[in-house]
Enzyme design. Structure first.
Site, PDB file in Angstrom:
ATOM      1  N   LYS A 161      67.637  37.142  70.365  1.00 41.58           N
ATOM      2  CA  LYS A 161      69.172  37.347  70.761  1.00 41.58           C
ATOM      3  C   LYS A 161      68.991  38.881  71.244  1.00 41.58           C
ATOM      4  O   LYS A 161      68.310  39.680  70.263  1.00 41.58           O
ATOM      5  CB  LYS A 161      70.439  36.973  70.036  1.00 41.58           C
ATOM      6  CG  LYS A 161      71.467  36.854  70.875  1.00 41.58           C
ATOM      7  CD  LYS A 161      71.366  35.512  71.581  1.00 41.58           C
ATOM      8  CE  LYS A 161      72.827  35.348  72.570  1.00 41.58           C
ATOM      9  NZ  LYS A 161      72.678  33.809  72.858  1.00 41.58           N
TER      10      LYS A 161
HETATM   11  N1  GLU Z   1      72.470  32.828  76.365  1.00 44.79           N
HETATM   12  C1  GLU Z   1      72.125  31.306  76.543  1.00 44.79           C
HETATM   13  C2  GLU Z   1      72.042  30.635  75.310  1.00 44.79           C
HETATM   14  O1  GLU Z   1      72.871  31.263  74.243  1.00 44.79           O
HETATM   15  C3  GLU Z   1      70.892  31.256  77.225  1.00 44.79           C
HETATM   16  C4  GLU Z   1      69.584  31.624  76.679  1.00 44.79           C
HETATM   17  C5  GLU Z   1      68.276  31.630  77.778  1.00 44.79           C
HETATM   18  O2  GLU Z   1      68.347  31.046  78.546  1.00 44.79           O
HETATM   19  O3  GLU Z   1      67.508  32.285  77.144  1.00 44.79           O
HETATM   20  O4  GLU Z   1      71.618  29.660  75.272  1.00 44.79           O
END
Ligand code: GLU
Length: 424
Positions: free
Chosen positions: A114
Site C-alpha cells: 500500500k
Molecule cells: N485500492 C484497492 C484496494 O484497496 C485496489 C488495489 C489494487 O487494485 O491493487 O483493494
C-alpha cells in the site's frame, strides 16, 4: 514539531493495532506456528519519502509519502495509493497487511502493499496533484515495477493519477511499461471494467448473500455511504438490480428518500460536479445520520472507522457490505455480530477491485486484451468462489464471516511461507 511519520496519527495507530489483533485472533484459531505468525505481524519493508511540491502560489510544500510491502511471498506487492490527510506509516502498513490477506483470499498471485501521500487534494490544483504524483513516483521508483510491486487507485486517486505514475516510471526506464500500475484508462493499457469492478464485485456478493438469506432483491432497501468509484457503482448496480436505494452520501453529506432515490440521475448530477445532498427533492442528512437509517443493506464505501462502538448499537441493517477498507472497528464488529448482521467483510467485499487489477496486469503482461463479458464473468466467478469458501469455513468452524475470510487468506500466505522456508 514532530514529523508526521512519528506516530502522530492516532487513527492510523488504531487501524494497525486492529489489523495485528485480527491476525493474532486468526493465528490462534488456525493454530499457526508462532514463528510464522510473528513474521506476519511486521511489514517486509517500508519506505518513507518526502515529496516537495511547488504550489501554485510559488511556495514549496513538503508532503510525506509512504510505500509499504507487507508480504510478497505469493507474488509482487499489490495495493493502492491514497492521497488523504489521514495517511500515515501506521495506516499504510495496516492497509498493506489487509492487501496481503485480500489477494490470498481471492487466490490471486500477489502480495500485499500500500502507498499514500499525506495531503489534501480537495485543496490542490490539477497541476499541483500532477507534480506531487510524479515526484512521489520517482521517490518510490526503487520499489515498484511489474514484477515487484504494482500500485493502483485508492482514496482520492484515479485513472489520471495512474496514467501519471505509468508515464513517470516509463520516462525513467525509457520505454512504455503499462504493467507498472493498474486502474489505468483503457487507452493506455487499462482493462475494461476495472473502474466498475469494486462496486460490481461487492454487488455480486450482496446478491449471493440475499440468495443465502432467501430474500428477493426487489423490495429490499439499501443505504450506500460514499459516492466515489466504489460507492457510486455499488448504488447504481443495486438500483439496476431493483433494490430500493434510500440513502447515499458523498464527502459533503448525504441524501435520503424513503421512497427510493433516482440513483441514475444522481450519478449524472455528481459527474457534473454536483453534491448528492443538493439533488432536487432529497432530504439532506449527515454522513453519521445516514449510517443509522434502518435498511436491509448498508454499504460503507468511504473511509475507515465509520462504524464504531458508539454508533453500532443504533445501526439497523440485515447485511453490512463493506466496500471500504476497515469501515468497522473491532468493537463494533462484535456488537453487529450479536445483532445477527450478515457481514460481508472488507477483504472479501471490496476485493473486486484488486481482482480486476489482476486481470489488467495479466492483459498488460500478455499484450492481449479481453472483452468486457469475459472480465465480468471471471470477476463474478472469483468473487463467488471466495464467498462460498468463506461461508463453508463459517459453517465448519462457527467463526464470524470476517474471521473466516482472514483465516483463509492468512493460512494460504503462511502455507507458502512454510514451504519456502526462512532465508537464509
Ligand atoms: N485500492 C484497492 C484496494 O484497496 C485496489 C488495489 C489494487 O487494485 O491493487 O483493494
Amino acid at each position: 514539531m514532530p514529523f508526521p511519520y512519528w506516530g502522530e496519527n492516532h487513527e492510523g495507530q488504531d487501524m494497525l493495532r486492529e489489523a495485528v489483533e485480527q491476525l493474532d485472533g486468526a493465528a490462534g484459531l488456525l493454530g499457526l506456528d508462532p514463528n510464522l505468525a510473528e513474521r506476519l505481524r511486521y511489514p517486509k519493508r517500508a519506505l518513507v519519502v518526502t515529496v516537495p511540491v511547488r504550489m501554485d502560489d510559488g511556495r514549496v510544500v513538503c508532503h510525506t509519502g509512504y510505500r509499504v510491502h507487507h508480504n510478497i511471498t505469493l507474488g509482487p506487492g499489490k495495493g493502492g495509493i491514497r492521497y488523504a490527510p489521514t495517511v500515515s506509516l501506521e495506516e499504510t502498513t495496516a492497509l498493506a497487511m489487509w492487501m496481503t490477506w485480500k489477494c490470498a483470499l481471492m487466490n490471486i498471485p500477489f502480495g500485499g502493499a500500500k502507498g499514500g501521500v499525506c495531503c489534501d487534494t480537495l485543496k490542490m490544483s490539477r497541476r499541483e496533484i500532477q507534480a506531487l504524483t510524479r515526484r512521489y513516483t520517482s521517490e518510490i521508483f526503487m520499489l515498484i515495477g511489474p514484477e515487484k510491486d504494482i500500485p493502483a487507485p485508492d482514496m482520492y486517486t484515479n485513472e489520471q493519477t495512474m496514467s501519471w505514475i505509468m508515464d513517470t516510471y516509463s520516462m525513467q526506464v525509457g520505454y512504455t511499461v503499462p504493467g507498472v500500475v493498474t486502474g489505468k484508462p483503457v487507452v493506455v493499457g487499462g482493462s475494461l471494467g476495472r473502474r466498475e469492478a469494486t462496486g460490481l464485485g461487492l454487488c455480486n456478493l450482496v446478491f449471493a448473500a440475499l440468495d443465502r438469506l432467501e430474500a428477493d432483491p426487489r423490495g429490499m432497501t439499501a443505504v450506500v455511504q460514499g459516492f466515489g468509484n466504489v460507492g457510486s457503482v455499488t448504488a447504481l448496480t443495486l438500483w439496476q438490480g431493483k433494490v430500493k436505494v434510500i440513502g447515499v452520501s458523498d464527502v459533503y453529506g448525504g441524501a435520503y428518500d424513503p421512497a427510493g432515490l433516482p440513483v441514475g440521475a444522481m450519478a449524472l448530477h455528481v459527474a457534473k460536479g454536483g453534491k448528492v445532498s443538493e439533488f432536487p427533492g432529497v432530504t439532506p442528512v449527515s454522513n453519521r445520520e445516514l449510517l443509522e437509517i434502518p435498511c436491509d443493506i448498508l454499504a460503507p464505501c468511504a473511509a475507515a472507522g465509520q462504524i464504531t462502538k458508539e454508533n453500532a448499537p443504533r445501526i439497523r441493517c440485515r447485511i453490512l457490505a463493506e466496500g471500504a477498507n476497515g469501515p468497522t472497528t473491532l468493537e463494533a464488529d462484535g456488537i453487529l455480530a450479536e445483532k445477527g448482521v450478515f457481514i460481508i467483510p472488507d477483504i472479501l467485499g471490496n476485493a473486486g477491485g484488486v481482482t480486476a487489477s489482476y486481470f489488467e496486469w495479466v492483459q498488460d503482461t500478455q499484450k492481449f486484451f479481453w472483452d468486457i463479458g469475459e472480465i465480468n464473468r471471471q470477476l463474478e466467478r472469483i468473487m463467488l468462489q471466495a464467498f462460498r469458501q468463506v461461508m463453508a469455513l463459517v459453517d465448519e468452524r462457527k467463526v464470524s464471516h470476517r474471521m473466516a475470510a482472514l483465516m483463509i487468506g492468512i493460512s494460504r500466505v503462511s502455507d507458502a511461507m512454510r514451504f519456502r522456508g526462512l532465508y537464509p
